[in-house]
Design a protein around this motif. Sequence first.
Motif, short mmCIF file in Angstrom:
data_model
loop_
_atom_site.label_atom_id
_atom_site.label_comp_id
_atom_site.label_asym_id
_atom_site.label_seq_id
_atom_site.Cartn_x
_atom_site.Cartn_y
_atom_site.Cartn_z
N LEU A 1 5.60 -8.26 0.57
CA LEU A 1 6.06 -6.89 0.76
C LEU A 1 5.10 -5.83 0.24
O LEU A 1 5.06 -4.72 0.78
N SER A 2 4.35 -6.15 -0.81
CA SER A 2 3.57 -5.09 -1.44
C SER A 2 2.23 -5.57 -1.98
O SER A 2 1.99 -6.77 -2.11
N ILE A 3 1.39 -4.58 -2.29
CA ILE A 3 0.07 -4.81 -2.86
C ILE A 3 -0.12 -3.80 -3.98
O ILE A 3 0.27 -2.63 -3.85
N SER A 4 -0.74 -4.23 -5.08
CA SER A 4 -1.06 -3.29 -6.15
C SER A 4 -2.43 -3.62 -6.73
O SER A 4 -2.93 -4.73 -6.60
N PHE A 5 -2.99 -2.62 -7.35
CA PHE A 5 -4.29 -2.74 -8.03
C PHE A 5 -4.05 -2.46 -9.50
O PHE A 5 -3.48 -1.44 -9.85
N ALA A 6 -4.47 -3.38 -10.36
CA ALA A 6 -4.24 -3.24 -11.79
C ALA A 6 -5.54 -3.42 -12.56
O ALA A 6 -5.96 -4.54 -12.82
N LEU B 1 -5.87 2.36 -3.45
CA LEU B 1 -5.24 1.64 -4.55
C LEU B 1 -5.73 2.15 -5.90
O LEU B 1 -4.96 2.25 -6.85
N ALA B 2 -7.02 2.49 -5.99
CA ALA B 2 -7.58 2.99 -7.25
C ALA B 2 -7.05 4.39 -7.57
O ALA B 2 -6.93 4.75 -8.74
N LEU B 3 -6.73 5.16 -6.55
CA LEU B 3 -6.12 6.47 -6.77
C LEU B 3 -4.70 6.36 -7.31
O LEU B 3 -4.18 7.29 -7.91
N HIS B 4 -4.08 5.22 -7.05
CA HIS B 4 -2.69 4.97 -7.45
C HIS B 4 -2.59 3.62 -8.15
O HIS B 4 -1.91 2.71 -7.66
N PRO B 5 -3.27 3.46 -9.30
CA PRO B 5 -3.28 2.14 -9.96
C PRO B 5 -1.92 1.78 -10.54
O PRO B 5 -1.09 2.65 -10.82
N ASN B 6 -1.72 0.49 -10.68
CA ASN B 6 -0.52 -0.06 -11.32
C ASN B 6 0.77 0.33 -10.60
O ASN B 6 1.82 0.42 -11.22
N GLN B 7 0.68 0.58 -9.31
CA GLN B 7 1.86 0.88 -8.50
C GLN B 7 1.90 -0.11 -7.34
O GLN B 7 0.88 -0.36 -6.71
N ALA B 8 3.07 -0.61 -7.06
CA ALA B 8 3.23 -1.48 -5.90
C ALA B 8 3.37 -0.60 -4.66
O ALA B 8 4.16 0.34 -4.63
N HIS B 9 2.56 -0.91 -3.65
CA HIS B 9 2.58 -0.16 -2.39
C HIS B 9 3.04 -1.09 -1.28
O HIS B 9 2.48 -2.18 -1.11
N ARG B 10 4.02 -0.66 -0.56
CA ARG B 10 4.54 -1.49 0.54
C ARG B 10 3.46 -1.68 1.59
O ARG B 10 2.73 -0.75 1.93
#
Length: 131
Positions: free
Chosen positions: A84-89, A33-42
């Motif tokens: 549906l999704s999880i994100s890290f912000a 999640l930290a590698l792809h911040p502020n993105q919703a991941h299914r």
Amino acid sequence: MLEVRLFGNLEVQLDGEKVELPWRPAQALLAYLALHPNQAHRREKLAGLLWPESEESNARRYLSQSLWRLRKTLGDDYFSADRLSISFAPRPGDQVDVVILESAETASSEKLTNSLEAYAGRLLPGFYEDW
């Protein structure tokens, strides 16, 4: 303030205090999640990436447990999740070393210096996931 270091060994600090994440699946989830911040991941994608050998129902359960552990350790503010999704912000002022290094391309010399300081070795040594 949250600091996440993915170069060198995975290290997390919250308000200047080192945070222990002893459960490897929670470490892997935070790292991704930290590698792809502020993105919703299914959720199904995360479960498949992090637990490819597990049955789907087990992988989803592991994902939920890992997210619960991260929220318990770091707080709810950093994670957004629905069915549906999880994100890290990360919040303004938080630091993720990979994000600092990636932003160096269009940065001032001061930011370039900070970016070089962020680099502390290989990305996630000891993690052998394909992602």
